[in-house]
Design a protein around this motif. Sequence first.
Motif, PDB file in Angstrom:
ATOM      1  N   LYS A  15       0.852  -1.187   0.000  1.00  0.00           N
ATOM      2  CA  LYS A  15       0.000   0.000   0.000  1.00  0.00           C
ATOM      3  C   LYS A  15       0.892   1.243   0.000  1.00  0.00           C
ATOM      4  CE  LYS A  15      -3.631  -2.634   0.512  1.00  0.00           C
ATOM      5  NZ  LYS A  15      -4.566  -2.874  -0.635  1.00  0.00           N
ATOM      6  N   GLU A  51       0.681   3.643   1.840  1.00  0.00           N
ATOM      7  CA  GLU A  51       0.938   4.054   3.221  1.00  0.00           C
ATOM      8  C   GLU A  51       2.225   3.443   3.785  1.00  0.00           C
ATOM      9  OE1 GLU A  51      -1.926   2.819   2.106  1.00  0.00           O
ATOM     10  OE2 GLU A  51      -3.106   4.668   2.076  1.00  0.00           O
ATOM     11  N   THR A 111       7.393   6.316   1.868  1.00  0.00           N
ATOM     12  CA  THR A 111       7.464   7.777   1.861  1.00  0.00           C
ATOM     13  C   THR A 111       8.281   8.212   0.648  1.00  0.00           C
ATOM     14  OG1 THR A 111       7.343   7.969   4.274  1.00  0.00           O
ATOM     15  CG2 THR A 111       8.319   9.814   3.076  1.00  0.00           C
ATOM     16  N   SER A 115       7.869   4.278   5.238  1.00  0.00           N
ATOM     17  CA  SER A 115       7.022   5.184   6.011  1.00  0.00           C
ATOM     18  C   SER A 115       7.399   5.098   7.488  1.00  0.00           C
ATOM     19  CB  SER A 115       5.539   4.825   5.831  1.00  0.00           C
ATOM     20  OG  SER A 115       5.280   3.525   6.341  1.00  0.00           O
TER      21      SER A 115
END
Length: 321
Positions: free
Chosen positions: A110, A112, A115, A253
């Motif tokens: 995903k 998420e 970064t 992330s």
Amino acid sequence: MRGLFLAFAAGLAGTVVFSPVASIAADYPSRPITFIVPWGPGGGADQVARIVSKLVEPELKTSVPVVNMPGATGQTGLTKLVTSPADGYTIEVMTGDTLALFAAKNSRFKLEQITPLAVMIQQPSGFFSSVTGSLQSWADVEKAVADKELRMAVTGYGSPDDMSVNFFKAKGMKFQSVSFAEPGMRYASVVGGQSDLLYEQAGDVRSFIDGKQMKPVLFFSKKPVEGFEDVAYSGKLGYNVYLPQFRVIIARSGTDPAIVKTLSDALAKVAQSKEYRDYLKLQYAEADSFIGPEDSLKFMKGWLSEASALSQNNAATTAAK
């Protein structure tokens, strides 16, 4: 006296809790940063990683060794990234080929989980043929697929390459995707005749183009591609398929924002350097390829939305036949 002791203790506790975090970001980087390329040596992702590594090392004042981890349309390298500590010491160059897989309902990854630090290059993709073969133009290809199936060398199934091939298959053209994870094998398959066509970017196969071994027959672009103004392009032909290739450098992330800024600022300086701008020209890339961290995620979401729409349209068109 007791009040002074409590005040001192509170200050000491604050130092113990907060200073290590601040120190980690302030001292970053204090050791080499591993730069993952989730493809084999010699391809576009490998090329951009190696020039970025060379130019960013003086900015970060540490070594940034490139490590090739090919497999599963880039997912092997991405798995390594998202399972590494979110400390900025592991970064990766991610391509549209891997991002396209995020559109699947059962995707392992995903947005998420990553970064984006910066989009470093954008290039129009296209179909390429052997200079010595019978497919010297898009008109030749259209004529050929009416009679026989043509083999298209792609990076992997479900990739933008494969989606673009499926776009034409849905229109009744006889194409078969043939997956080659290793860039060198993919390129050689067209020159050697194991494949009829190749989905790629001009800059990535420039040595073959300059060596008169390979030529473009179609670009996926809304305008003529500079340097290849006589080559057919999808926008002019009314084909609603584009999906430009891009390479974005990412971290895991959860990485400290201060570390993300250090990396992003260093990459911005690389993008502004003359050597890197000359590299973009050599790659037939967009001169304004660079996108900073604030807009990179927005760019990736828009690209992914376009890929999803193309995939759904292909499925709908095929089902309607």
